[in-house]
Design a protein around this motif. Structure first.
Motif, PDB file in Angstrom:
ATOM      1  N   LEU A 163      -4.808  -1.446  -3.662  1.00  0.00           N
ATOM      2  CA  LEU A 163      -5.146  -2.008  -4.961  1.00  0.00           C
ATOM      3  C   LEU A 163      -6.058  -3.211  -4.771  1.00  0.00           C
ATOM      4  CD1 LEU A 163      -4.325  -1.414  -7.928  1.00  0.00           C
ATOM      5  CD2 LEU A 163      -2.659  -3.261  -7.725  1.00  0.00           C
ATOM      6  N   LEU A 195      -3.364   4.472  -0.413  1.00  0.00           N
ATOM      7  CA  LEU A 195      -3.807   3.966  -1.715  1.00  0.00           C
ATOM      8  C   LEU A 195      -3.613   2.462  -1.735  1.00  0.00           C
ATOM      9  CD1 LEU A 195      -4.681   4.372  -4.690  1.00  0.00           C
ATOM     10  CD2 LEU A 195      -2.260   4.740  -5.241  1.00  0.00           C
ATOM     11  N   ASN A 225      -7.211  -4.775  -9.823  1.00  0.00           N
ATOM     12  CA  ASN A 225      -6.235  -3.718 -10.128  1.00  0.00           C
ATOM     13  C   ASN A 225      -6.881  -2.331 -10.218  1.00  0.00           C
ATOM     14  OD1 ASN A 225      -4.202  -5.663 -10.236  1.00  0.00           O
ATOM     15  ND2 ASN A 225      -4.452  -5.964 -12.433  1.00  0.00           N
ATOM     16  N   GLY A 272      -7.437   1.138  -8.117  1.00  0.00           N
ATOM     17  CA  GLY A 272      -6.883   1.875  -6.990  1.00  0.00           C
ATOM     18  C   GLY A 272      -7.982   2.498  -6.137  1.00  0.00           C
ATOM     19  N   PHE A 327       3.101  -0.968  -8.732  1.00  0.00           N
ATOM     20  CA  PHE A 327       2.120  -0.232  -7.946  1.00  0.00           C
ATOM     21  C   PHE A 327       2.788   0.646  -6.897  1.00  0.00           C
ATOM     22  CE2 PHE A 327      -0.794  -0.232  -4.185  1.00  0.00           C
ATOM     23  CZ  PHE A 327      -1.719   0.648  -4.715  1.00  0.00           C
ATOM     24  N   SER A 343       0.838  -1.200   0.000  1.00  0.00           N
ATOM     25  CA  SER A 343       0.000   0.000   0.000  1.00  0.00           C
ATOM     26  C   SER A 343       0.869   1.245   0.000  1.00  0.00           C
ATOM     27  CB  SER A 343      -0.920   0.004   1.224  1.00  0.00           C
ATOM     28  OG  SER A 343      -1.787  -1.113   1.205  1.00  0.00           O
ATOM     29  N   MET A 371      -4.858   0.044 -12.781  1.00  0.00           N
ATOM     30  CA  MET A 371      -3.479   0.373 -12.464  1.00  0.00           C
ATOM     31  C   MET A 371      -2.610  -0.857 -12.699  1.00  0.00           C
ATOM     32  SD  MET A 371      -3.968   2.576  -8.946  1.00  0.00           S
ATOM     33  CE  MET A 371      -2.346   3.358  -9.108  1.00  0.00           C
TER      34      MET A 371
END
Length: 204
Positions: free
Chosen positions: A74, A72, A78, A80, A103, A62, A98
């Protein structure tokens, strides 16, 4: 923050006294303390720095905002999602997919208002674009891209006021490029720098 032989992380005050200790059972890979010294983020887990109390746990990769008030994450698809760090409340979902592998190369702006991150380009892997999102409502504001070549984000890509983004670029020749964060318009390209960064009240 210090890490002992036992793997425990300890927060020390200016006198070197232990103010809090965090025993995780395994050796931590990453740890940082927020600017206000109230929260400590260890491998995706958020702790109260004074009480050594676990507040919330997120996936390991994260991405936290500079003040660690937002995170943020995931999803399995995928997508966000921006959440409040302490309670996990959803603030906004980022439009579009994303890239899962890079990431951790996503970044919040200093004021938590913007997010920049790489996106997958399955049609042409030689081109690496980046999207800029509004962190509150998830809207895509712009895209940073070159006709050919890859962009690279720095550890601190945003200017202190969050208005500009600096990237490295490789399209035959290495250069540093500065972009307007909300519009994606390129401000300048500089050669032959390869470690561009912003400092307060200046560009480089």
């Amino acid at each position: 923050l210090t890490v002992g032989k036992d793997g425990a992380i300890r927060a020390l005050d200016l006198n070197g006294s232990v103010s809090a200790a965090f025993s995780l059972g395994t050796r931590a890979i990453s740890a940082r303390i927020t600017a206000n010294a109230k929260r400590i983020v260890i491998d995706g887990a958020v702790w109260d720095a004074s009480a050594s109390r676990l507040l919330h746990r997120y996936q390991f990769d994260s991405v936290f905002s500079p003040d660690a008030t937002r995170v943020l994450t995931l999803t399995k698809d995928n997508i966000g999602q921006v959440r409040e760090t302490e309670n996990g409340r959803l603030i906004g979902t980022l439009a579009g997919h994303m890239c899962p592998k890079p990431f951790t190369n996503a970044h919040f702006s200093p004021n938590n208002m913007l997010i920049v991150a790489p996106i997958c380009n399955e049609e042409d892997e030689s081109v690496q674009p980046f999207r800029v999102w509004d962190a509150n409502d998830g809207r895509v504001l712009t895209m940073l891209t070159l006709p050919k070549g890859k962009l690279f984000l720095r550890e601190e890509p945003f200017s202190p006021d969050g208005k500009l983004i600096v990237t490295g670029s490789l399209n035959g020749t290495y250069s540093e490029r500065i972009w307007y964060a909300r519009t994606g318009r390129q401000l300048t390209s500089m050669l032959p720098y390869n470690r561009g960064l912003f400092i307060p009240d200046a560009i480089f």
